[in-house]
Design a protein around this motif. Structure first.
Motif, PDB file in Angstrom:
ATOM      1  N   VAL A  24       0.060  89.588  38.239  1.00 47.22           N
ATOM      2  CA  VAL A  24      -0.092  90.871  37.539  1.00 47.22           C
ATOM      3  C   VAL A  24      -1.246  91.663  38.134  1.00 47.22           C
ATOM      4  O   VAL A  24      -1.143  92.874  38.360  1.00 47.22           O
ATOM      5  N   ALA A  25      -2.350  90.973  38.413  1.00 44.39           N
ATOM      6  CA  ALA A  25      -3.513  91.652  38.975  1.00 44.39           C
ATOM      7  C   ALA A  25      -3.199  92.222  40.357  1.00 44.39           C
ATOM      8  O   ALA A  25      -3.595  93.342  40.681  1.00 44.39           O
ATOM      9  N   VAL A  26      -2.461  91.448  41.153  1.00 36.69           N
ATOM     10  CA  VAL A  26      -2.109  91.920  42.497  1.00 36.69           C
ATOM     11  C   VAL A  26      -1.250  93.182  42.402  1.00 36.69           C
ATOM     12  O   VAL A  26      -1.386  94.115  43.182  1.00 36.69           O
ATOM     13  N   ILE A  27      -0.347  93.197  41.407  1.00 40.12           N
ATOM     14  CA  ILE A  27       0.512  94.361  41.213  1.00 40.12           C
ATOM     15  C   ILE A  27      -0.321  95.579  40.815  1.00 40.12           C
ATOM     16  O   ILE A  27       0.074  96.717  41.032  1.00 40.12           O
ATOM     17  N   GLY A  28      -1.505  95.320  40.243  1.00 36.90           N
ATOM     18  CA  GLY A  28      -2.388  96.442  39.923  1.00 36.90           C
ATOM     19  C   GLY A  28      -2.481  96.725  38.435  1.00 36.90           C
ATOM     20  O   GLY A  28      -2.887  97.802  38.030  1.00 36.90           O
ATOM     21  N   GLU A  29      -2.072  95.761  37.617  1.00 39.30           N
ATOM     22  CA  GLU A  29      -2.239  95.944  36.176  1.00 39.30           C
ATOM     23  C   GLU A  29      -3.275  94.937  35.682  1.00 39.30           C
ATOM     24  O   GLU A  29      -3.624  93.989  36.379  1.00 39.30           O
ATOM     25  N   ASN A  30      -3.707  95.146  34.453  1.00 37.17           N
ATOM     26  CA  ASN A  30      -4.703  94.252  33.892  1.00 37.17           C
ATOM     27  C   ASN A  30      -4.027  93.082  33.188  1.00 37.17           C
ATOM     28  O   ASN A  30      -3.319  93.272  32.207  1.00 37.17           O
ATOM     29  N   PRO A  31      -4.216  91.863  33.703  1.00 34.86           N
ATOM     30  CA  PRO A  31      -3.517  90.717  33.109  1.00 34.86           C
ATOM     31  C   PRO A  31      -3.874  90.492  31.642  1.00 34.86           C
ATOM     32  O   PRO A  31      -3.006  90.075  30.862  1.00 34.86           O
ATOM     33  N   PHE A  32      -5.116  90.769  31.259  1.00 32.84           N
ATOM     34  CA  PHE A  32      -5.507  90.522  29.867  1.00 32.84           C
ATOM     35  C   PHE A  32      -4.815  91.515  28.936  1.00 32.84           C
ATOM     36  O   PHE A  32      -4.399  91.166  27.835  1.00 32.84           O
ATOM     37  N   GLU A  33      -4.691  92.756  29.439  1.00 34.29           N
ATOM     38  CA  GLU A  33      -3.981  93.762  28.664  1.00 34.29           C
ATOM     39  C   GLU A  33      -2.523  93.319  28.477  1.00 34.29           C
ATOM     40  O   GLU A  33      -1.974  93.410  27.366  1.00 34.29           O
TER      41      GLU A  33
END
Lengths: 375, 324
Positions: free
Chosen positions: A32-41
Motif C-alpha cells: 500500500v505504501a509503495v502504491i502511495g497511500e497510507n497503510p494505517f489509513e
C-alpha cells in the motif's frame, strides 16, 4: 538443517497465527505504501468498514458464515492428512442441490420441511463431489490435490451449462434460476431480532450463521469425541499403523472426503437459501479457497476456525469499503492479504518457529536463572 | 469441401496459438515436478508475468523488455516457492496455492495503481508486441495444392514465442534425457537420498529446476499479454496454468506426451470457440461448456488409471531431509 524445534503449545496455537497475520499485514502495508497511500489509513477504513458502520458487523458475520463452512471442510480432511482444495467446486454443487430442491418443492412443502430438505440436499451434493475424489485417491491411487482441482473446474462447467441452459428461468437473459418462493428462505437475523422488539440494522446475516456454529460443534464431537473421528485422526497420523490396527483406511478416506465435501456444500445455504433466494452463477466467489487459509490459521480446530473466519469476514467486509474510500486500492487488496496469510501460515510455516523457539528458550532460561538466584 | 478444408486448417492454426502457453507451462511443470516439487503455481507465475510483460511493454514500448521482466518476475516467484518448499520444507501445494492467490491480488492492485484502468494495462500498439512472422514465399506458394494452404495458414504467420514453445519441448527432452543435469534432476525426484549420498546437493538441483520452470512460465505469460493478446486483462490466464498441469499429467510427465496433450487440449479449445453459438445437426446448439470441460475430465480418468497409468515421480511432494 535440523527439524524445526518444538514450541510450547500455547505459542504454537496462539502466538504463531498472530505472527503470521501480522507478517501478512506488514507486507500488504508495504505494498500500500509503495502504491502511495497510507497503510494505517487503509487499515482504519477496513476496521471501520468491518465493525463500526451501521450493519457492518452483520456483513462481517455473514462472510464469516461462508468461511466457517469451507474452513471446517478443509480442516476435517486435514485431520486425515487429505488436502481437499475442492471446496470451491463442492460448495458450487451444494448450490445446485439446494437450488434443485427448492425448484422442485417450493410450491409443495412449508418452510419447516423444505428448508431442512434443501440443507440436506446441498450437503449431499457437496458430499458426492468430495467423495468421488476420495474414492479415486483411496482405490485408484490418484492424487487428491490434482483430482479436487479438476473437480473444481468440472463443477464450474456443469453449473455454467445448467444455469445457462436447462435451469435458466424462462424469458430472462442472466444465467440463473427463477427466484424461489418465500418458504424456501432462511430468515434474516435482523428480522428475527426486530421481531423481539430490538433494533438491528439490515444485513445479509441469516440463520445459516447458527447452522455454521452448530456444524462447528458437530465437527468437534466428530473429530475428538467419536470412534469415526479417532479413525480419521489415526489414518492421518500414520496410514500404516491405522491399517495394522484394523481401521479400514480406504473407507475412512472416502467417508472423510464425503464429510468434508458436505460441509463445503453447506456453504451454499448461506448464499442461496439465505441471501440470493435463487441459484446464480459463480456465487462461491473463491470462498472455497479462503477456507484453506481459514483452516491453516485456525489450526484445524473449530474454535480456531471461528476466530479465523471472523478475521477473514472482517477482511472481506472491510476490503469492500476500500473501494469507496480510495481510488487506488480496491478489495483485491484482500486477495493479496489472503495469499500472504496462506504463504506465511502454510508454505513458510516453519519460518518463525525457529527464531521464536530460540527467543522463548532464552526468556525461560533467564527466568529460571533469576528464580535460582532468589531461591 | 475446399471451405471445410480451410476451416480445418484455421482450427489447427488456432490450436497452435492457443496451445503455446500450455506447452510452455507444461514444460515448466515437468521441470519442477520431475525434481520432486509439486507445482500448482504455474497459473500464478503465468498471471504475474503476463501483467509484468504488458506493463513494461506499455512503459518502454518494447516487447522484449516486457519479456525480460516477465521472466524475472516469474523466476522470483519460483524462488519464493523454492524457499517455502525446499529450504523451509513447507507444504508445496499450499505455497503454490498462495502464489496463485497472491498473483490474483497483486496484478489487479498494482495494475490499478499504475494505469487506473480497473486492473488492465493500456492497449499495446503493434510495435509493442511480438508480431507474426510471415515465412518467405507464403503467398507465392499458396496456390500449390495441399501444401500451399498448409504452409500459409498453419506454418507461416506465427510469432516468435510459438516457435520458442516448440523448441522448449525439444530443449526439455534433451536436458532430461541427454545431460548429466537432467539425470540428476530426474534422480532427485525419484530417490533424493541416492543423489545426496553421491555428493550432489538436492536443494541446489531442485532450485535449478524451479528457475528453469520460472523462465518458461514467464515466456508463457508474456505470450498471453504481448503476443497473443494486446495488453493485460485481469485474470487473463483463466485457469490455463491448471490446464497445463493437467496436460503434463496427461502426458505422463514426459515432454512428448505433454506436447501432444497440450495440442489436444488446445484443439478442444479452438474447436469450442469456433462452435460458439453454432447449431450442430442432431445435437442442437453445440455444448461448448462441456467441450471445454473435457481436458479436466480426461485427466481425472487417466489419473484414475482407467486408461493407461500415469505415474508421478516417486519423491514428489516430499521435502528432503538430509540424513545424518
Amino acid at each position: 538443517m535440523t527439524p524445526p524445534p518444538a514450541l510450547p503449545r500455547w505459542a504454537d496455537v496462539g502466538l504463531i497465527p498472530l505472527i503470521n497475520v501480522l507478517a501478512a499485514l506488514v507486507v500488504s502495508g508495504i505494498v500500500v505504501a509503495v502504491i502511495g497511500e497510507n497503510p494505517f489509513e487503509a487499515m482504519m477504513v477496513m476496521i471501520k468498514g468491518a465493525f463500526v458502520y451501521k450493519g457492518s458487523l452483520g456483513y462481517t458475520l455473514y462472510y464469516a458464515t461462508n468461511f466457517i463452512f469451507t474452513g471446517l471442510a478443509v480442516a476435517v480432511a486435514f485431520h486425515a492428512m487429505l488436502f481437499n482444495i475442492g471446496g470451491e467446486g463442492q460448495a458450487y454443487l451444494g448450490g445446485l442441490g439446494a437450488g434443485l430442491t427448492c425448484l422442485m418443492f417450493d410450491s409443495m412443502f412449508p418452510a419447516l420441511i423444505l428448508v431442512p430438505l434443501a440443507i440436506m440436499a446441498s450437503a449431499s451434493f457437496g458430499a458426492v463431489w468430495g467423495a468421488i475424489p476420495g474414492y479415486l485417491q483411496a482405490k485408484r491411487g490418484s492424487h487428491i490435490v490434482i483430482t479436487t482441482i479438476m473437480f473444481n473446474f468440472l463443477a464450474a462447467s456443469i453449473m455454467v451449462w445448467l444455469l445457462a441452459g436447462r435451469l435458466k428461468a424462462p424469458g430472462q437473459m442472466s444465467p440463473e434460476t427463477r427466484s424461489f418462493s418465500a418458504n424456501a428462505e432462511l430468515p434474516f437475523i435482523h428480522d428475527i431480532v426486530n421481531a423481539f422488539g430490538v433494533e438491528m440494522a439490515r444485513s445479509p446475516l441469516n440463520l445459516s450463521f447458527v447452522v455454521a456454529l452448530l456444524a462447528c460443534v458437530g465437527v468437534w464431537v466428530l473429530i475428538w469425541r467419536s470412534r469415526l473421528g479417532y479413525a480419521i485422526r489415526a489414518t492421518g497420523h500414520s496410514t500404516g499403523a491405522a491399517e495394522y490396527a484394523g481401521i479400514p483406511v480406504s473407507t475412512i478416506i472416502i467417508i472423510t472426503m464425503a464429510i468434508s465435501g458436505g460441509l463445503a456444500g453447506m456453504m451454499a445455504i448461506n448464499e442461496i437459501l439465505g441471501v440470493q433466494h435463487r441459484t446464480i452463477l459463480g456465487f462461491t466467489s473463491g470462498y472455497g479457497f479462503t477456507g484453506i487459509a481459514v483452516a491453516l490459521m485456525g489450526r484445524n480446530h473449530p474454535i480456531g476456525i471461528i476466530l479465523a473466519s471472523l478475521l477473514f469476514g472482517a477482511l472481506y467486509q472491510g476490503g469492500a469499503e476500500l473501494d469507496f474510500e480510495f481510488s487506488t486500492i480496491t478489495r483485491e487488496m484482500v486477495l493479496l492479504i489472503q495469499g500472504l496469510i496462506i504463504l506465511f501460515s502454510g508454505g513458510l510455516a516453519f519460518m518463525f518457529n525457529r527464531p521464536l523457539a530460540h527467543l522463548l528458550g532464552l526468556l525461560l532460561a533467564a527466568r529460571s536463572a533469576k528464580g535460582g538466584q532468589n531461591g | 469441401m475446399a471451405d471445410l478444408w480451410l476451416q480445418f486448417l484455421l482450427t489447427i492454426d488456432a490450436t497452435l496459438r492457443v496451445g503455446t502457453p500450455l506447452i510452455l507451462c507444461a514444460m515448466a511443470g515437468i521441470f519442477s515436478e520431475k525434481s520432486g516439487v509439486i507445482d500448482i503455481s504455474l497459473e500464478g507465475k503465468m498471471l504475474m508475468s503476463a501483467f509484468a510483460a504488458a506493463a513494461v511493454a506499455a512503459l518502454t514500448s518494447s516487447a522484449l523488455a516486457g519479456l525480460t521482466v516477465a521472466i524475472g518476475v516469474s523466476v522470483l516467484l519460483g524462488l519464493l516457492h523454492g524457499l517455502a518448499s525446499i529450504t523451509l520444507r513447507g507444504n508445496q501445494v499450499i505455497s503454490g496455492l498462495a502464489i496463485n492467490i497472491l498473483a490474483s491480488g497483486l496484478t489487479v492492485t498494482i495494475g490499478i495503481a499504475m494505469f487506473q484502468q480497473g486492473g488492465q494495462t493500456p492497449n499495446l500498439a503493434r510495435a509493442e508486441r511480438f508480431r507474426p512472422i510471415e515465412l518467405p514465399l507464403a503467398e507465392q506458394l499458396s496456390s500449390l495444392p495441399l501444401i500451399g494452404p498448409i504452409y500459409r495458414e498453419v506454418i507461416s504467420g506465427h510469432n516468435i514465442l510459438v516457435w520458442v514453445a516448440l523448441a522448449a519441448v525439444l530443449f526439455t527432452a534433451y536436458i532430461l534425457t541427454r545431460t548429466r543435469f537432467g539425470l540428476r534432476l530426474r534422480a532427485v525426484g525419484e530417490k533424493p537420498e541416492a543423489l545426496d549420498s553421491a555428493g550432489v546437493s538436492v536443494a541446489r538441483t531442485r532450485y535449478m529446476a524451479l528457475i528453469i520452470a520460472g523462465v518458461l512460465c514467464g515466456m508463457a505469460g508474456a505470450y498471453l499479454s504481448t503476443a497473443h493478446g494486446s495488453g493485460f486483462v485481469r485474470e487473463m490466464t483463466a485457469g490455463k496454468g491448471y490446464i497445463a498441469l493437467a496436460a503434463m499429467i496427461f502426458g505422463k510427465w514426459q515432454p512428448r506426451g505433454a506436447l501432444l496433450a497440450c495440442l489436444l487440449f488446445g484443439f478442444l479449445e479452438a474447436v469450442a470457440s469456433r462452435l460458439q453459438g453454432v447449431n450442430v445437426p442432431l445435437i442442437g446448439e453445440a455444448p461448448v461448456d462441456l467441450i471445454l470441460a473435457l481436458p479436466y475430465l480426461l485427466t481425472v480418468i487417466l489419473l484414475a488409471g482407467f486408461v493407461g497409468k500415469a505415474m508421478p515421480p516417486r519423491a514428489i511432494g516430499e521435502p528432503y531431509v538430509k540424513e545424518r
